[in-house]
Design an enzyme around this catalytic site. Structure first.
Site, PDB file in Angstrom:
ATOM      1  N   CYS A   1       0.733  -1.138   0.129  1.00  0.00           N
ATOM      2  CA  CYS A   1       0.096   0.107   0.067  1.00  0.00           C
ATOM      3  C   CYS A   1       0.813   1.107  -0.139  1.00  0.00           C
ATOM      4  O   CYS A   1       0.071   2.237  -0.206  1.00  0.00           O
ATOM      5  CB  CYS A   1      -0.964  -0.006   1.313  1.00  0.00           C
ATOM      6  SG  CYS A   1      -1.759  -1.577   1.665  1.00  0.00           S
TER       7      CYS A   1
ATOM      8  N   CYS B   1     -13.719   0.907   7.443  1.00  0.00           N
ATOM      9  CA  CYS B   1     -12.645   0.250   6.675  1.00  0.00           C
ATOM     10  C   CYS B   1     -12.677   1.304   5.391  1.00  0.00           C
ATOM     11  O   CYS B   1     -13.622   1.738   5.047  1.00  0.00           O
ATOM     12  CB  CYS B   1     -13.273  -0.974   6.250  1.00  0.00           C
ATOM     13  SG  CYS B   1     -13.424  -2.362   7.631  1.00  0.00           S
TER      14      CYS B   1
ATOM     15  N   HIS C   1      -9.219   2.942  -1.678  1.00  0.00           N
ATOM     16  CA  HIS C   1      -7.671   2.761  -1.522  1.00  0.00           C
ATOM     17  C   HIS C   1      -7.114   1.812  -2.662  1.00  0.00           C
ATOM     18  O   HIS C   1      -6.928   0.353  -2.434  1.00  0.00           O
ATOM     19  CB  HIS C   1      -7.434   2.161  -0.140  1.00  0.00           C
ATOM     20  CG  HIS C   1      -6.190   1.952   0.439  1.00  0.00           C
ATOM     21  ND1 HIS C   1      -5.101   2.307  -0.335  1.00  0.00           N
ATOM     22  CD2 HIS C   1      -5.605   0.869   1.400  1.00  0.00           C
ATOM     23  CE1 HIS C   1      -4.094   1.736   0.281  1.00  0.00           C
ATOM     24  NE2 HIS C   1      -4.267   0.968   1.259  1.00  0.00           N
TER      25      HIS C   1
HETATM   26  C1  LIG Z   1     -14.978  -3.528   4.487  1.00  0.00           C
HETATM   27  C2  LIG Z   1     -14.885  -4.614   3.367  1.00  0.00           C
HETATM   28  C3  LIG Z   1     -14.583  -6.051   3.867  1.00  0.00           C
HETATM   29  C4  LIG Z   1     -16.306  -5.064   2.654  1.00  0.00           C
HETATM   30  O1  LIG Z   1     -16.471  -5.830   1.792  1.00  0.00           O
HETATM   31  P1  LIG Z   1     -17.774  -6.424   1.302  1.00  0.00           P
HETATM   32  O2  LIG Z   1     -18.599  -6.610   2.514  1.00  0.00           O
HETATM   33  O3  LIG Z   1     -17.266  -7.513   0.507  1.00  0.00           O
HETATM   34  O4  LIG Z   1     -18.441  -5.399   0.465  1.00  0.00           O
HETATM   35  P2  LIG Z   1     -18.756  -5.183  -1.009  1.00  0.00           P
HETATM   36  O5  LIG Z   1     -17.091  -5.235  -1.526  1.00  0.00           O
HETATM   37  O6  LIG Z   1     -19.264  -6.621  -1.366  1.00  0.00           O
HETATM   38  O7  LIG Z   1     -19.596  -3.986  -1.323  1.00  0.00           O
HETATM   39  C5  LIG Z   1     -21.012  -3.952  -0.687  1.00  0.00           C
HETATM   40  C6  LIG Z   1     -21.328  -2.567  -0.634  1.00  0.00           C
HETATM   41  O8  LIG Z   1     -20.917  -1.953   0.534  1.00  0.00           O
HETATM   42  C7  LIG Z   1     -20.223  -0.809  -0.088  1.00  0.00           C
HETATM   43  N1  LIG Z   1     -18.885  -0.791   0.487  1.00  0.00           N
HETATM   44  C8  LIG Z   1     -17.657  -1.828   0.620  1.00  0.00           C
HETATM   45  N2  LIG Z   1     -16.826  -1.219   1.564  1.00  0.00           N
HETATM   46  C9  LIG Z   1     -17.384  -0.157   1.789  1.00  0.00           C
HETATM   47  C10 LIG Z   1     -16.693   0.958   2.754  1.00  0.00           C
HETATM   48  N3  LIG Z   1     -15.259   0.519   3.235  1.00  0.00           N
HETATM   49  N4  LIG Z   1     -17.196   2.147   2.963  1.00  0.00           N
HETATM   50  C11 LIG Z   1     -18.467   2.350   2.512  1.00  0.00           C
HETATM   51  N5  LIG Z   1     -18.906   1.364   1.730  1.00  0.00           N
HETATM   52  C12 LIG Z   1     -18.414   0.292   1.461  1.00  0.00           C
HETATM   53  C13 LIG Z   1     -19.932  -1.171  -1.536  1.00  0.00           C
HETATM   54  O9  LIG Z   1     -19.712   0.226  -2.338  1.00  0.00           O
HETATM   55  C14 LIG Z   1     -20.958  -1.988  -2.011  1.00  0.00           C
HETATM   56  O10 LIG Z   1     -22.129  -0.606  -2.095  1.00  0.00           O
HETATM   57  P3  LIG Z   1     -23.404  -1.056  -3.151  1.00  0.00           P
HETATM   58  O11 LIG Z   1     -23.746  -2.331  -2.937  1.00  0.00           O
HETATM   59  O12 LIG Z   1     -24.020   0.105  -3.048  1.00  0.00           O
HETATM   60  O13 LIG Z   1     -22.414  -1.229  -4.503  1.00  0.00           O
HETATM   61  C15 LIG Z   1     -13.880  -4.426   2.004  1.00  0.00           C
HETATM   62  O14 LIG Z   1     -14.476  -3.015   1.720  1.00  0.00           O
HETATM   63  C16 LIG Z   1     -12.867  -4.400   2.694  1.00  0.00           C
HETATM   64  O15 LIG Z   1     -12.006  -5.642   2.753  1.00  0.00           O
HETATM   65  N6  LIG Z   1     -12.146  -3.443   2.928  1.00  0.00           N
HETATM   66  C17 LIG Z   1     -10.615  -3.252   3.422  1.00  0.00           C
HETATM   67  C18 LIG Z   1      -9.648  -3.195   2.229  1.00  0.00           C
HETATM   68  C19 LIG Z   1      -8.169  -3.366   3.026  1.00  0.00           C
HETATM   69  O16 LIG Z   1      -7.963  -4.188   3.622  1.00  0.00           O
HETATM   70  N7  LIG Z   1      -7.462  -2.621   2.114  1.00  0.00           N
HETATM   71  C20 LIG Z   1      -6.002  -2.631   2.430  1.00  0.00           C
HETATM   72  C21 LIG Z   1      -5.972  -1.911   3.727  1.00  0.00           C
HETATM   73  S1  LIG Z   1      -4.195  -1.638   4.465  1.00  0.00           S
END
Ligand SMILES: CC(C)(COP(=O)(O)OP(=O)(O)OC[C@H]1O[C@@H](n2cnc3c(N)ncnc32)[C@H](O)[C@@H]1OP(=O)(O)O)[C@@H](O)C(=O)NCCC(=O)NCCS
Length: 383
Positions: A83, A206, A332
């Site tokens: 990252c 997140c 991100h």
């Molecule tokens: C938080 C997380 C687990 C959610 O994943 P998920 O439950 O599979 O969600 P999806 O990707 O299927 O998205 C579902 C919905 O939630 C929304 N959403 C997902 N993550 C979101 C977030 N962090 N903030 C706001 N909305 C979010 C999406 O836009 C989507 O909306 P839509 O249905 O209107 O299109 C995922 O975003 C994640 O892993 N984030 C961390 C990424 C990471 O680790 N990066 C590196 C860091 S060092």
């Protein structure tokens, strides 16, 4: 040795899915970075391409992007620290210019994460940690940062409300950022009631995966002044690496790689935390921003939440942080993130951040972390 300045900075819109190939995505940021400069691509004599591998099928992307941006036959290099890849890219470009090997270098960061489901991306990112002793047992990125959150809560009494207040602030500023993916203001209740991901982190604690690119163009002193009237000088650089395994960490209430990188950058720039006018920190999770306040010396250990309570990290506060919405609002796209943070600070120091300008900002700081605290990069810029 001549000083090195940033002369151009650009990024694409960060989106859940860009609908473009990686070369087209990179062109968006490159085009913005060149806007208003007295040069063309012909004057760029090297490029550093930054991303994390295995998110799309293309291998060795630097050659592909170099060709598409018409930078051949100038040399191109590929850099990766997950990252924080594009902050590491900036460090490499700075060194190439300082060494006299190149005069003008483009740092191009990108990530196209939409080719993978969230689940596959989480597994891939987890493998950015120790794949024998930790990731197979569930240490994904959210899980790793949740452990930091729990440790901080246990030691300092930090609460879930404190964490949520980071996103309240960042969602507020994200609304005004045309390049951000999430542009909706969220209330404390929205965040606290969002789906639990890995306790105590909920969905709105997140950042989300995204597609995006960034481009930073650097040049040596005299060349920089001939290219732009507003060079932004790179005055402090710090970089450090911590253990790959979380079990090897000395403490889970702060990131040692960030503390060490900050120390180096402050020393090189000859400034202290209180001299920083505006900062971009790596808020991949709400807790990460609180840790950053303390690791960078903006607050004493355990007192980071107080900065938020007093609104000191808002635009009008003592040390505005992530007033472009941060990764929590922007998304991100890991290889592009550092370059996007640098672009925000460049715009602030040039007085061009119309959406949320910090008055008279002169010195800015970028804190960019790779993995769950494995790689730390701190960059200090001056107008
Ligand atoms: C938080 C997380 C687990 C959610 O994943 P998920 O439950 O599979 O969600 P999806 O990707 O299927 O998205 C579902 C919905 O939630 C929304 N959403 C997902 N993550 C979101 C977030 N962090 N903030 C706001 N909305 C979010 C999406 O836009 C989507 O909306 P839509 O249905 O209107 O299109 C995922 O975003 C994640 O892993 N984030 C961390 C990424 C990471 O680790 N990066 C590196 C860091 S060092």
């Amino acid at each position: 040795m001549e000083d090195v300045a940033i002369v151009g900075a650009g990024q694409s819109v960060f989106a859940r899915s860009c609908g473009e190939s990686i070369r087209e995505l990179c062109f968006e940021a490159y085009k913005e970075a060149l806007e208003g400069l007295d040069i063309t691509g012909n004057d760029i004599d090297a490029s550093v391409v930054c991303s994390a591998p295995e998110y799309d099928k293309q291998r060795s992307p630097s050659g592909l992007i170099s060709e598409y941006l018409e930078l051949t036959p100038k040399p191109t290099f590929y850099v990766e620290t997950v990252c924080s890849s594009s902050s590491t890219g900036l460090r490499v470009a700075w060194s190439l210019i300082k060494a006299g090997l190149h005069k003008t270098v483009a740092v191009i960061g990108f990530q196209k994460m939409s080719e993978l489901s969230s689940r596959d991306a989480a597994e891939r990112m987890g493998r950015g940690g120790d794949i024998i002793w930790e990731s197979p047992f569930g240490i994904t990125m959210p899980a790793g940062y949740a452990m930091y959150a729990r440790a901080h809560m246990a030691r300092y009494g930090t609460t879930e409300e404190h964490l949520a207040k980071v996103r309240v602030k960042n969602s507020h500023y994200g609304v005004a950022n045309p390049k951000a993916n999430y542009r909706k203001e969220l209330s404390l209740e929205d965040i606290l009631n969002s789906e639990m991901i890995t306790s105590p982190l909920k969905k709105f604690d997140c950042c989300a995966n995204a597609d995006g690119s960034s481009c930073i163009i650097l040049a040596g002193g005299d060349v920089a002044k001939s290219i732009t009237k507003k060079p932004i000088w790179v005055v402090g650089l710090g970089a450090a690496t911590d253990t790959m395994s979380m079990a090897g960490r000395k403490s889970l209430t702060g990131l040692q790689c960030a503390q060490e990188a900050a120390k180096q950058a402050y020393e090189m720039a000859g400034v202290k935390p209180q001299d920083i006018d505006v900062a971009e920190v790596h808020d991949c999770f709400t807790v990460s921003e609180l840790l950053a306040y303390e690791d960078l010396g903006f607050a004493k250990p355990g007192e980071g939440a107080g900065l938020l309570e007093d609104k000191e990290t808002y635009v009008e506060g003592k040390i505005p942080v992530n007033v472009d919405g941060g990764l929590l609002s922007k998304g991100h796209p890991i290889g592009a993130t550092g370059g996007s943070q640098i672009r925000t600070i460049v715009r602030q120091l040039r007085g061009e951040a119309t959406e949320a300008q910090v008055k008279d900002a002169e010195i800015g700081l970028v804190h960019n972390i790779g993995g769950v605290g494995q790689y730390g990069n701190v960059t200090i810029l001056r107008r």
